[in-house]
Design a protein around this motif. Structure first.
Motif, PDB file in Angstrom:
ATOM      1  N   ARG A 145     -17.050  24.080  63.112  1.00 48.14           N
ATOM      2  CA  ARG A 145     -16.819  25.311  63.880  1.00 48.14           C
ATOM      3  C   ARG A 145     -15.525  25.222  64.691  1.00 48.14           C
ATOM      4  N   ASN A 146     -15.323  24.122  65.386  1.00 44.98           N
ATOM      5  CA  ASN A 146     -14.107  23.964  66.189  1.00 44.98           C
ATOM      6  C   ASN A 146     -12.864  23.939  65.310  1.00 44.98           C
ATOM      7  N   PHE A 147     -12.971  23.288  64.150  1.00 47.65           N
ATOM      8  CA  PHE A 147     -11.842  23.256  63.223  1.00 47.65           C
ATOM      9  C   PHE A 147     -11.543  24.655  62.688  1.00 47.65           C
ATOM     10  N   PHE A 148     -12.601  25.408  62.368  1.00 52.77           N
ATOM     11  CA  PHE A 148     -12.451  26.784  61.898  1.00 52.77           C
ATOM     12  C   PHE A 148     -11.791  27.665  62.964  1.00 52.77           C
ATOM     13  N   LEU A 149     -12.241  27.547  64.210  1.00 52.28           N
ATOM     14  CA  LEU A 149     -11.665  28.339  65.294  1.00 52.28           C
ATOM     15  C   LEU A 149     -10.198  27.993  65.511  1.00 52.28           C
ATOM     16  N   LEU A 150      -9.867  26.711  65.363  1.00 55.67           N
ATOM     17  CA  LEU A 150      -8.466  26.291  65.512  1.00 55.67           C
ATOM     18  C   LEU A 150      -7.596  26.899  64.421  1.00 55.67           C
ATOM     19  N   LEU A 151      -8.031  26.784  63.158  1.00 55.96           N
ATOM     20  CA  LEU A 151      -7.256  27.349  62.057  1.00 55.96           C
ATOM     21  C   LEU A 151      -7.162  28.865  62.167  1.00 55.96           C
ATOM     22  N   ASN A 152      -8.240  29.484  62.615  1.00 55.91           N
ATOM     23  CA  ASN A 152      -8.249  30.932  62.775  1.00 55.91           C
ATOM     24  C   ASN A 152      -7.250  31.366  63.850  1.00 55.91           C
ATOM     25  N   LYS A 153      -7.204  30.599  64.930  1.00 55.24           N
ATOM     26  CA  LYS A 153      -6.268  30.909  66.019  1.00 55.24           C
ATOM     27  C   LYS A 153      -4.823  30.750  65.562  1.00 55.24           C
ATOM     28  N   LEU A 154      -4.605  29.785  64.672  1.00 58.95           N
ATOM     29  CA  LEU A 154      -3.254  29.543  64.151  1.00 58.95           C
ATOM     30  C   LEU A 154      -2.946  30.423  62.936  1.00 58.95           C
ATOM     31  N   SER A 155      -3.897  31.309  62.586  1.00 57.99           N
ATOM     32  CA  SER A 155      -3.752  32.215  61.437  1.00 57.99           C
ATOM     33  C   SER A 155      -3.559  31.449  60.130  1.00 57.99           C
ATOM     34  N   MET A 156      -4.190  30.278  60.034  1.00 59.03           N
ATOM     35  CA  MET A 156      -4.088  29.465  58.826  1.00 59.03           C
ATOM     36  C   MET A 156      -5.304  29.608  57.918  1.00 59.03           C
ATOM     37  N   ALA A 157      -6.437  30.035  58.487  1.00 58.87           N
ATOM     38  CA  ALA A 157      -7.646  30.223  57.675  1.00 58.87           C
ATOM     39  C   ALA A 157      -8.609  31.129  58.424  1.00 58.87           C
ATOM     40  N   THR A 158      -9.046  32.197  57.773  1.00 58.77           N
ATOM     41  CA  THR A 158     -10.035  33.096  58.368  1.00 58.77           C
ATOM     42  C   THR A 158     -11.370  33.001  57.634  1.00 58.77           C
ATOM     43  N   ASP A 159     -11.438  32.142  56.648  1.00 56.82           N
ATOM     44  CA  ASP A 159     -12.641  31.951  55.844  1.00 56.82           C
ATOM     45  C   ASP A 159     -13.306  30.639  56.244  1.00 56.82           C
ATOM     46  N   ILE A 160     -14.548  30.693  56.671  1.00 58.50           N
ATOM     47  CA  ILE A 160     -15.247  29.498  57.116  1.00 58.50           C
ATOM     48  C   ILE A 160     -15.418  28.491  55.982  1.00 58.50           C
ATOM     49  N   ILE A 161     -15.620  28.983  54.758  1.00 55.36           N
ATOM     50  CA  ILE A 161     -15.783  28.080  53.612  1.00 55.36           C
ATOM     51  C   ILE A 161     -14.509  27.274  53.389  1.00 55.36           C
ATOM     52  N   LEU A 162     -13.370  27.953  53.397  1.00 55.14           N
ATOM     53  CA  LEU A 162     -12.091  27.272  53.210  1.00 55.14           C
ATOM     54  C   LEU A 162     -11.843  26.269  54.332  1.00 55.14           C
ATOM     55  N   ALA A 163     -12.108  26.681  55.566  1.00 54.60           N
ATOM     56  CA  ALA A 163     -11.888  25.786  56.707  1.00 54.60           C
ATOM     57  C   ALA A 163     -12.777  24.550  56.611  1.00 54.60           C
TER      58      ALA A 163
ATOM     59  N   SER B  19     -23.967  28.019  59.743  1.00 53.27           N
ATOM     60  CA  SER B  19     -24.240  27.544  61.104  1.00 53.27           C
ATOM     61  C   SER B  19     -22.952  27.428  61.903  1.00 53.27           C
ATOM     62  N   ALA B  20     -21.922  26.909  61.266  1.00 53.66           N
ATOM     63  CA  ALA B  20     -20.631  26.756  61.939  1.00 53.66           C
ATOM     64  C   ALA B  20     -20.015  28.115  62.253  1.00 53.66           C
ATOM     65  N   LYS B  21     -20.136  29.053  61.349  1.00 53.96           N
ATOM     66  CA  LYS B  21     -19.550  30.373  61.557  1.00 53.96           C
ATOM     67  C   LYS B  21     -20.269  31.145  62.656  1.00 53.96           C
ATOM     68  N   ASN B  22     -21.600  31.100  62.637  1.00 52.51           N
ATOM     69  CA  ASN B  22     -22.395  31.884  63.584  1.00 52.51           C
ATOM     70  C   ASN B  22     -22.599  31.169  64.914  1.00 52.51           C
ATOM     71  N   GLY B  23     -22.306  29.880  64.958  1.00 46.53           N
ATOM     72  CA  GLY B  23     -22.529  29.123  66.182  1.00 46.53           C
ATOM     73  C   GLY B  23     -23.986  28.828  66.436  1.00 46.53           C
ATOM     74  N   SER B  24     -24.797  28.846  65.375  1.00 46.08           N
ATOM     75  CA  SER B  24     -26.227  28.584  65.507  1.00 46.08           C
ATOM     76  C   SER B  24     -26.564  27.224  64.927  1.00 46.08           C
ATOM     77  N   SER B  25     -27.563  26.571  65.487  1.00 46.34           N
ATOM     78  CA  SER B  25     -28.004  25.244  65.026  1.00 46.34           C
ATOM     79  C   SER B  25     -26.827  24.270  64.904  1.00 46.34           C
ATOM     80  N   LEU B  26     -25.975  24.291  65.903  1.00 42.26           N
ATOM     81  CA  LEU B  26     -24.790  23.430  65.849  1.00 42.26           C
ATOM     82  C   LEU B  26     -25.147  21.956  65.994  1.00 42.26           C
ATOM     83  N   PHE B  27     -26.230  21.665  66.692  1.00 37.92           N
ATOM     84  CA  PHE B  27     -26.579  20.266  66.967  1.00 37.92           C
ATOM     85  C   PHE B  27     -27.851  19.893  66.212  1.00 37.92           C
ATOM     86  N   HIS B  28     -27.708  19.810  64.914  1.00 39.96           N
ATOM     87  CA  HIS B  28     -28.842  19.399  64.087  1.00 39.96           C
ATOM     88  C   HIS B  28     -29.139  17.927  64.362  1.00 39.96           C
TER      89      HIS B  28
END
Length: 209
Positions: free
Chosen positions: A63-81, A43-52
């Motif tokens: 999702r926001n944390f994943f996008l931040l790490l991805n932008k900083l090139s610190m994590a491209t894997d949603i599971i790790l983030a 859900s976080a990766k696809n941006g779907s059902s974000l507000f359960h």
């Protein structure tokens, strides 16, 4: 009861403890995820059902944390983030317990042991290394307990507002935390008798609104 201060020794121990907790949990993060953990991550990766409705902020936060790490090139894997996200909140929970016991006892040994007791409890460890909604909620509730963990002095308005804010966050991360208004009411009637009405309005009824 001794007066609590954020002395230099406490802060140094807290920094060391935080590093150890984070590294331990990161090095033992789960390789096999529960069905819920996988659903949260997708859900976080696809941006779907974000507000359960049961956990309004959890998927969005990941999702926001994943996008931040991805932008900083610190994590491209949603599971790790997502796992890092939970480990961060787990660390806050352990540190909150450390400071609560330090505040109440002034003992460094008891404070560290209390924090370690939470860390090494099986349920906490498992949830910390999965992708589950309970850990961020626990962190906010632990910070709330740190705010109110004093029987010797009345809470001021800023502290009551902080309690309200942390309670709202805990509920938004998992709706069952709304039940914590019950022990809060008991606490205010027991230890904050001179400000019971004000405390109930700010710290209990305001978050409900």
């Amino acid at each position: 009861m001794p007066e609590f201060k954020f002395d230099k020794k406490s802060l140094l121990i807290a920094v060391f403890l935080a590093g150890c907790v984070f590294l331990l949990l990161f090095s033992t993060r789960a390789l096999f995820l529960t069905g819920d953990s996988i659903n949260y991550a997708l859900s976080a990766k696809n941006g779907s059902s974000l507000f359960h409705p049961h956990h309004l902020l959890y998927n969005l936060s990941i999702r926001n944390f994943f996008l931040l790490l991805n932008k900083l090139s610190m994590a491209t894997d949603i599971i790790l983030a997502a796992q890092i996200h939970n480990i961060f909140f787990s660390t806050i929970s352990v540190l909150s317990i450390f400071f609560i016991i330090k505040k109440l006892t002034s003992s460094y040994v008891l404070s560290v042991l209390a924090g370690m007791s939470l860390l090494f409890s099986l349920g906490f460890w498992r949830l910390s290394t999965q992708i589950e909604t309970y850990i961020p909620s626990l962190a906010f509730l632990s910070l709330m307990m740190l705010t109110i963990s004093s029987k010797d002095r009345m809470l001021n308005t800023n502290q009551l507002l902080m309690i309200a804010f942390l309670q709202v966050l805990a509920v938004l991360y998992h709706q069952m935390n709304i039940l914590f208004f019950i022990p809060l009411i008991i606490y205010f009637f027991t230890f904050q008798r001179n400000k019971t009405k004000k405390a109930l309005i700010i710290a209990v009824f305001l978050p409900w609104v």
